[in-house]
Scaffold this active site. Sequence first.
Site, mmCIF file in Angstrom:
data_model
loop_
_atom_site.group_PDB
_atom_site.id
_atom_site.type_symbol
_atom_site.label_atom_id
_atom_site.label_comp_id
_atom_site.label_asym_id
_atom_site.label_seq_id
_atom_site.Cartn_x
_atom_site.Cartn_y
_atom_site.Cartn_z
ATOM 1 N N ARG A 111 2.609 -5.675 -24.138
ATOM 2 C CA ARG A 111 1.258 -6.160 -23.773
ATOM 3 C C ARG A 111 1.287 -7.334 -22.804
ATOM 4 O O ARG A 111 0.329 -8.085 -22.703
ATOM 5 C CB ARG A 111 0.438 -6.511 -25.010
ATOM 6 C CG ARG A 111 0.198 -5.307 -25.892
ATOM 7 C CD ARG A 111 -1.054 -5.457 -26.711
ATOM 8 N NE ARG A 111 -1.262 -4.272 -27.514
ATOM 9 C CZ ARG A 111 -0.773 -4.084 -28.713
ATOM 10 N NH1 ARG A 111 -0.031 -5.038 -29.269
ATOM 11 N NH2 ARG A 111 -1.000 -2.983 -29.377
ATOM 12 N N LYS A 133 -2.950 -7.682 -8.271
ATOM 13 C CA LYS A 133 -3.178 -6.235 -8.410
ATOM 14 C C LYS A 133 -1.829 -5.555 -8.575
ATOM 15 O O LYS A 133 -0.920 -5.760 -7.750
ATOM 16 C CB LYS A 133 -3.874 -5.672 -7.173
ATOM 17 C CG LYS A 133 -5.370 -5.815 -7.202
ATOM 18 C CD LYS A 133 -5.960 -4.981 -6.076
ATOM 19 C CE LYS A 133 -7.435 -5.224 -5.945
ATOM 20 N NZ LYS A 133 -8.022 -4.500 -4.801
ATOM 21 N N GLU A 184 -1.765 -5.870 8.301
ATOM 22 C CA GLU A 184 -2.522 -6.573 7.242
ATOM 23 C C GLU A 184 -2.922 -7.978 7.716
ATOM 24 O O GLU A 184 -3.980 -8.487 7.329
ATOM 25 C CB GLU A 184 -1.712 -6.660 5.944
ATOM 26 C CG GLU A 184 -1.362 -5.315 5.305
ATOM 27 C CD GLU A 184 -2.531 -4.607 4.600
ATOM 28 O OE1 GLU A 184 -3.656 -5.144 4.573
ATOM 29 O OE2 GLU A 184 -2.307 -3.487 4.081
ATOM 30 N N LYS A 226 -5.965 -14.730 2.052
ATOM 31 C CA LYS A 226 -6.043 -13.872 0.863
ATOM 32 C C LYS A 226 -6.219 -14.733 -0.394
ATOM 33 O O LYS A 226 -7.011 -14.402 -1.280
ATOM 34 C CB LYS A 226 -4.795 -12.983 0.735
ATOM 35 C CG LYS A 226 -4.811 -12.201 -0.585
ATOM 36 C CD LYS A 226 -4.339 -10.809 -0.525
ATOM 37 C CE LYS A 226 -4.622 -10.103 -1.855
ATOM 38 N NZ LYS A 226 -3.973 -8.832 -1.994
ATOM 39 N N GLU A 236 -12.417 -8.567 -8.179
ATOM 40 C CA GLU A 236 -13.100 -7.733 -7.192
ATOM 41 C C GLU A 236 -14.506 -7.351 -7.616
ATOM 42 O O GLU A 236 -14.934 -6.208 -7.483
ATOM 43 C CB GLU A 236 -12.252 -6.483 -6.872
ATOM 44 C CG GLU A 236 -12.574 -5.917 -5.505
ATOM 45 C CD GLU A 236 -11.561 -4.906 -4.996
ATOM 46 O OE1 GLU A 236 -10.370 -5.249 -4.944
ATOM 47 O OE2 GLU A 236 -11.973 -3.796 -4.668
ATOM 48 N N ARG A 240 -13.957 -9.967 -2.985
ATOM 49 C CA ARG A 240 -12.570 -9.490 -2.826
ATOM 50 C C ARG A 240 -12.514 -8.095 -2.204
ATOM 51 O O ARG A 240 -11.529 -7.725 -1.571
ATOM 52 C CB ARG A 240 -11.840 -9.518 -4.178
ATOM 53 C CG ARG A 240 -10.371 -9.158 -4.024
ATOM 54 C CD ARG A 240 -9.527 -9.465 -5.238
ATOM 55 N NE ARG A 240 -8.169 -9.005 -5.019
ATOM 56 C CZ ARG A 240 -7.166 -9.203 -5.841
ATOM 57 N NH1 ARG A 240 -7.357 -9.880 -6.959
ATOM 58 N NH2 ARG A 240 -5.968 -8.745 -5.577
ATOM 59 N N ASN A 244 -10.444 -4.912 1.485
ATOM 60 C CA ASN A 244 -10.208 -3.477 1.673
ATOM 61 C C ASN A 244 -10.646 -2.989 3.050
ATOM 62 O O ASN A 244 -10.714 -1.781 3.285
ATOM 63 C CB ASN A 244 -10.960 -2.676 0.605
ATOM 64 C CG ASN A 244 -10.312 -2.825 -0.744
ATOM 65 O OD1 ASN A 244 -9.149 -2.488 -0.910
ATOM 66 N ND2 ASN A 244 -11.047 -3.351 -1.706
ATOM 67 N N HIS A 247 -9.187 0.053 4.511
ATOM 68 C CA HIS A 247 -8.365 0.716 3.497
ATOM 69 C C HIS A 247 -8.978 2.002 2.933
ATOM 70 O O HIS A 247 -8.242 2.858 2.450
ATOM 71 C CB HIS A 247 -8.060 -0.256 2.351
ATOM 72 C CG HIS A 247 -6.933 -1.194 2.684
ATOM 73 N ND1 HIS A 247 -6.978 -2.058 3.750
ATOM 74 C CD2 HIS A 247 -5.707 -1.385 2.110
ATOM 75 C CE1 HIS A 247 -5.850 -2.755 3.807
ATOM 76 N NE2 HIS A 247 -5.068 -2.357 2.827
ATOM 77 N N HIS A 251 -6.409 4.861 2.817
ATOM 78 C CA HIS A 251 -5.967 5.523 1.590
ATOM 79 C C HIS A 251 -6.177 7.034 1.650
ATOM 80 O O HIS A 251 -5.528 7.782 0.928
ATOM 81 C CB HIS A 251 -6.691 4.930 0.374
ATOM 82 C CG HIS A 251 -6.134 3.586 -0.014
ATOM 83 N ND1 HIS A 251 -6.794 2.714 -0.853
ATOM 84 C CD2 HIS A 251 -4.978 2.972 0.313
ATOM 85 C CE1 HIS A 251 -6.060 1.623 -0.996
ATOM 86 N NE2 HIS A 251 -4.957 1.746 -0.299
ATOM 87 N N HIS A 263 1.919 2.754 4.986
ATOM 88 C CA HIS A 263 0.669 2.114 4.564
ATOM 89 C C HIS A 263 0.037 1.271 5.695
ATOM 90 O O HIS A 263 -1.138 1.454 6.035
ATOM 91 C CB HIS A 263 0.934 1.239 3.328
ATOM 92 C CG HIS A 263 -0.276 0.527 2.829
ATOM 93 N ND1 HIS A 263 -1.295 1.164 2.154
ATOM 94 C CD2 HIS A 263 -0.650 -0.773 2.933
ATOM 95 C CE1 HIS A 263 -2.233 0.285 1.842
ATOM 96 N NE2 HIS A 263 -1.869 -0.907 2.308
#
Length: 361
Positions: A111, A133, A184, A226, A236, A240, A244, A247, A251, A263
Amino acid sequence: MNCVQIELGDRSYEMQIGPSILKKMLGDVQGPAMFVVDDNVMPLLGNVISFGGEQTLMTMFASETNKTMGSVEKIWDAMLNAGHDRETTLVAIGGGIVGDVGGFAAATYMRGVELIQVPTTLLAMVDASIGGKTGVNTKRTRSNGSEIMGKNLAGAFWQPKKVIADIQMLQSLDARQLRCGIAECVKHAMLGNPVLLTFIESNAAAILNCELEVMEELVFQSASIKAKVVSRDEREGGERALLNLGHTFAHAMEPMPELDLLHGEAVSIGLVAAACCSEALGMVGVGFVDHMREVLTKLGLPSRMQTALPVSEFVSMMKLDKKNKGGQMRLVLPEGDCGAVITDGVDLETISLALRAVGAC
Ligand SMILES: NC(=O)c1ccc[n+]([C@@H]2O[C@H](COP(=O)([O-])OP(=O)(O)OC[C@H]3O[C@@H](n4cnc5c(N)ncnc54)[C@H](O)[C@@H]3O)[C@@H](O)[C@H]2O)c1
């Protein structure tokens, strides 16, 4: 050395940035640790890490097809077999793939155990290692019945306790991978940072040559952007999502084997597609898309796909994007000279037009 602070209350942490800092900074890792190291980075470490009795090493082959629950399970198994408990720190050393997989293993092992991110690609330094993330790809079926991966569709937010970005590591990076990180950085600049955009444009040659001083400044400025966004909106819920930019398109393109895109390359084309949407909707001035293409080309980045695939292929992927709400497509689009907004309900016609402008049919 430069430091960027990620302010998140009792989960705040620091990112340390500088050349040849890894040995000194990792020296602080005392006690039980699980090192998950990118296969290609292992030979670069030399005597940087020394493993004590309570420290375990596992290497990982970094590829999108290996960014799976299977890889997470291998880390869990290695940790269990070595007797690691909740006092262990997982240290992920590598690009965004090792960071995302290692991070997810840290978030879920018993956990959750402490995590240190050691990004070794430009992309991971300015983006993947900051903000917590973590996650893996999942399988899904394409319209032609073949299997394709759904990018980052399972994961968790799990903040590291420290990020160490050793700029020296970038020296061994393949030129194509370096350019992916630059994409990026351009994205971060487009989120309202004309100073960074000018820095990138005027230092393009030094950046492509990976000159240490310029790279340290690039990582510092880009990571700071960032960090600020993440500090204001960790999960997000709002702002946030701006990160993206490009993206949603990227994606959808990245998993298509025909396109052979990394990517950052998909992000580069995605930025142009998003700019095309904005231009069609009158959100940016005429010429904005041409300027974007010019900047990206100067940096050796693609601004269109080399193989024409049907618009419908991309649209069906984009419909699965995690940002979408109530079946409505949510896109981040450039606005004004340098800035971006989260835009709901962009019509299919505009999206199709943008996809065609970057090479879809
Ligand atoms: N978590 C996030 O917020 C976030 C943000 C952006 C991207 N990502 C994810 O990051 C991944 C992409 O990361 P990436 O671009 O770092 O790719 P990557 O992890 O695949 O690394 C690229 C290649 O470079 C090699 N490599 C790594 N460091 C090296 C070094 N110092 N010298 C030589 N080779 C080295 C790797 O082995 C790999 O072959 C994607 O899966 C993407 O989804 C995550």
